[in-house]
Each structure stands twice: as C-alpha cells, then as structure tokens.
Design an enzyme around this catalytic site. Sequence first.
Site, PDB file in Angstrom:
ATOM      1  N   CYS A  10       0.846  -1.185   0.000  1.00 44.50           N
ATOM      2  CA  CYS A  10       0.000   0.000   0.000  1.00 44.50           C
ATOM      3  C   CYS A  10       0.882   1.235   0.000  1.00 44.50           C
ATOM      4  O   CYS A  10       2.104   1.137   0.098  1.00 44.50           O
ATOM      5  CB  CYS A  10      -0.846   0.068   1.269  1.00 44.50           C
ATOM      6  SG  CYS A  10      -2.019  -1.278   1.455  1.00 44.50           S
ATOM      7  N   ASP A  57      13.205  -6.167 -18.621  1.00 46.25           N
ATOM      8  CA  ASP A  57      12.079  -6.009 -17.690  1.00 46.25           C
ATOM      9  C   ASP A  57      12.600  -6.051 -16.261  1.00 46.25           C
ATOM     10  O   ASP A  57      13.720  -6.510 -16.020  1.00 46.25           O
ATOM     11  CB  ASP A  57      10.999  -7.073 -17.914  1.00 46.25           C
ATOM     12  CG  ASP A  57       9.625  -6.622 -17.356  1.00 46.25           C
ATOM     13  OD1 ASP A  57       9.519  -5.485 -16.860  1.00 46.25           O
ATOM     14  OD2 ASP A  57       8.673  -7.418 -17.421  1.00 46.25           O
TER      15      ASP A  57
END
Length: 499
Positions: free
Chosen positions: A9, A368
């Site tokens: 979060c 990536d």
Amino acid sequence: MENSVGMDCGVFSAIDFKRKPIFPYVYWGMRAQNHRGHQSHGFLSFDGRFHTHHSLDLIPKIKKNDIQQWLDHLPGYIAIGNVRYTTSGKLDEKALIRGTQPVLVKKGKLKLAISFNGNVVNTVQQKKELCKAFPDFSYECDAELICRKLAVELVEKRDLQSAVKSCMNEIEGAISVTGITPDGNLFAFKDIHGLRPLCGGCDHDRNVRAFSSETVGLDINDFVRDFEIRPGELVMATKDGFEHDQLVAARKKAFCAFEFAYFARPDSKLNGKHVYEVREEFGRNLGNEYPDIVKDADLILSLPETSDDAAFGLQDGTELRWERCTRRHRYVTERAFILLSRERYSTINRKINIIDHKLEGKNLIVVDDSIVRGDTTKVVVEKMRRLGAKKVHLLITFPRILGPCFYGVDMATYGELIGSTREPEEIAQAIGADTVNYQSLDGFVKATGMKKDELCFGCVTGQYPTPMAQRLANWMRRRFESGHKETGRIYEVNVENIT
Ligand code: 5GP
Ligand code: MG
C-alpha cells in the site's frame, strides 16, 4: 483457510500546527503514490472528531465545484490517507470496501486511527489474542489488526510508546504505520527490520509536518525531505519538530529489495539514492554481466515504465540503441480489462503498444524488472515474434524469484512462480524466449548502495528475516516438493501446527 489482506500500500499523513485545513496536502500526497495501490483508497481527518472517506479504484480528480464539499467532508488539521493493492482475498466490492484504509478503532472511550503499509505474518495468533479484547472482531485487513492491537495496549498501558513497543515486539511482519492518537497527535513507526519505506518531511515554514511511504509524496507538496524512519523507531510530529524514539533496538535491517526494482517510483529516493539512477545502474550491470548477449543483439527494448531506466542504463553502457517503440497507453490503468473472447494478448495489448516497424529480422534485448509468474514476458515474446523479431533475449533486473513473499508483495506460493523450480534455460523455454538473463544478486546490491545484509531478498535466496516467515517458507517448500497442492496465502494457516 482465509485469505490475508495485507499487501502493499501507500500511506501519507500530515498535521498543520497552524490548524489550517490539511486535506489538500494529504490528497496530493496520495495522488503521487497511486502507483502503490489502485484498488481502493481512503482518507481520515481529525478536528477533535474523526471523519472518513473510503472508496474503490484510483483516487479521483476533484472538480472545481466539488472542492468545498471535500473540505467540508474531511475537515481538520490532521489527516491520514491510504492507497491499497490486494490481489488475493475476496475481490468483490463489499469485501474490498471493508478492507479499505485508513482504519478507525474504538475501545471504550478511546479512538485510534491508522494507515498501514506492509503485511502481518503471524495473523492467526494475533487474531486469537485480540478476540479476547474484541469478541466481535471480524478481521478485514492487517491494518485493523494492528490498530486493535495498539488500542488494547493503549488502554492498558496508557502511553503510545509502550503500545507501539508491544506491537513491534509481538507482531511479525512488514509494518509501516502512520496514525492519529485519541488526543490528536500524529505519529509513525516501522517494524524492527524496516521492511517497507516510510519517510518524514515538512513545509518550508515548518508549520506542516508529514509522513509518506515514498519521497514523491513530499515532493508533490513542495515539502522538504527530512529523514527515513529507522527500523524499530517511533516518530512523533510536534510543533517544534520531529521527536524520534528508538523503541526497540533495530535487529538486522531488511529493506525490501523489490522496492528498488519495481514498486517505488523512479523519482523517489530510497536510502538516499534516486531510484531511477539505481535502475540505470542495473541496466549497466546487465550489459557488463552478459557481453555475449549484447554482442548478439541489434536493439534494446523495455517494458514501460518500470524497466525504462534500466534500458537507458544498458544503452549507456553499450553501443546498442534503446529503441523506444514500446509505449504505455497513458490513461489505461486498469488491472483487469473488458475483453473480447478472441483476444489472447489482451492484457499486455491493452497496457503496452509495441510498434513493429523496426523489429523485422532483428535480435532484440527486452529489459524487464522482474519475472514473477512469467505471464507478461511470455505474451511479450510471443508478440515480438509475430511482429518479425528473429531472436528475443530477456534481461531482467531483479534476480530470479524462487520463493514467496510474506511481507506484502503479491507472490504467495511456490507453484505460481515460474522460477521456483526452473533454471534460466528452462524459464526461457517456458516463456518462448531465446535466453533469460538475470542480474546477479551482488550487482543488484551494489547498485542500491546498501549492504547485502541490510536488504530482504527472501524471495530470491529463501532466507527470510523473520522467524515465522522462515518456518512457513520451509514448510511450504517441503509440501510443494512432495506434490501438495498449494491453496493460497499460506500465512493464514495456524503456524503452531507446522513443524
Ligand atoms: P509476471 O508477468 O512474470 O507474473 O510478473 C512480472 C511483471 O509484472 C513485470 O513486468 C513487472 O513489472 C510486473 N510486476 C511485478 N510485480 C508486480 C506487482 O506486485 N504488481 C503488478 N501489478 N505488477 C507487478
Ligand atoms: Mg512490468
């Protein structure tokens, strides 16, 4: 087995000692960190009473005509905010809303509010304990668990220091918290290993003090960046400055290495280094570590945007050109898409546009940041080949992931990880790439500027910084290797029963 709903979060909080409305700062602090979670968001403000707003999806833009309504709805001089990202657990709207932060807990006359980033490992034991104090406790998220724990301890011990100390000592996991005490003080603290980021800063006049998961939350408000909270430290925002209190002697520091590779925004600072510069260094390292691949390649491509800086670094350190023919559709931000049944390449197609005019007959390096399940790279390689690429070499900045994360990254089982049992050659085969090449662990560490033993590489080395996570990992690995089906987020299991 229930599903855990901790997960990564973003948090932001602020207090204005001139007692002016604080909401705009917290709004922008959260907007800058929406990349850390876009399934739900929430705000909580304090003006003597607590006021909350919880909603799904990205933080909305506020129309001019609605500004006053927001200010009226979230009044006060202290506020905290949260953006949340859960991939496990029930994903229906009701469950998502119930798990949305910040959380507010009442215990007798006491009210306490927190916003949390991280993941609790010993959930089951903690829940059991808390049910004694809260018989009605229906667990919705780790934030609620932590807030209840703090409330119980506060009622019993009466001071925040002792309450937070119990929390640090008894709750295992990644815990970055900012909250508001019943008497209107703003605080923040971190677990004893400092697994997730959380920093502090203030405005130029030093009237407003703030805490933020990443420094970009301070930047967007034009705040002065001040400090990163230390493991085991509690920090109070006071009129005269920040008060630092080392409550528990820091154990081995274990900052999540994945923050450098993927989570954090490139323009944030972690450990005093700009993340984009660290990622550039990752790219240079990859070039140095795989000279034969570089020699074989015609072009560098990246998967925007988390690997762009590494691609730039690779270009910088080689003669190769970073061809920027992979672009993100800027306003397409969903995690799930409305799909036509014939769309096999749906998700990646919706996210990234690959322009084909330079790929025909070329040997490509595709950079990536990570391979987790291998879904992204698999689709990308397939698409590059359809567009005419001759060879596709993958260069991956984060070392091979072979185990789950217990501290908030969405990878919970061995079975889902393409790297848990496969060597790079086998991964290449599974993905359809010519080669898969990971940055070395030592190269990665060096680029971060941190020491190896200050970083958590649990998912790469199988060595976890906390004891229950280690026991769980060992147990899960044994079961996985003997063919048991893994059913989900394992740390909801009653760990007392495992050996
Ligand atoms: P994979 O497709 O192999 O399962 O995951 C790797 C890809 O997903 C990489 O392109 C990486 O940028 C991205 N990624 C890695 N971790 C996360 C995460 O926690 N959430 C999301 N949404 N993407 C991630
Ligand atoms: Mg990606």
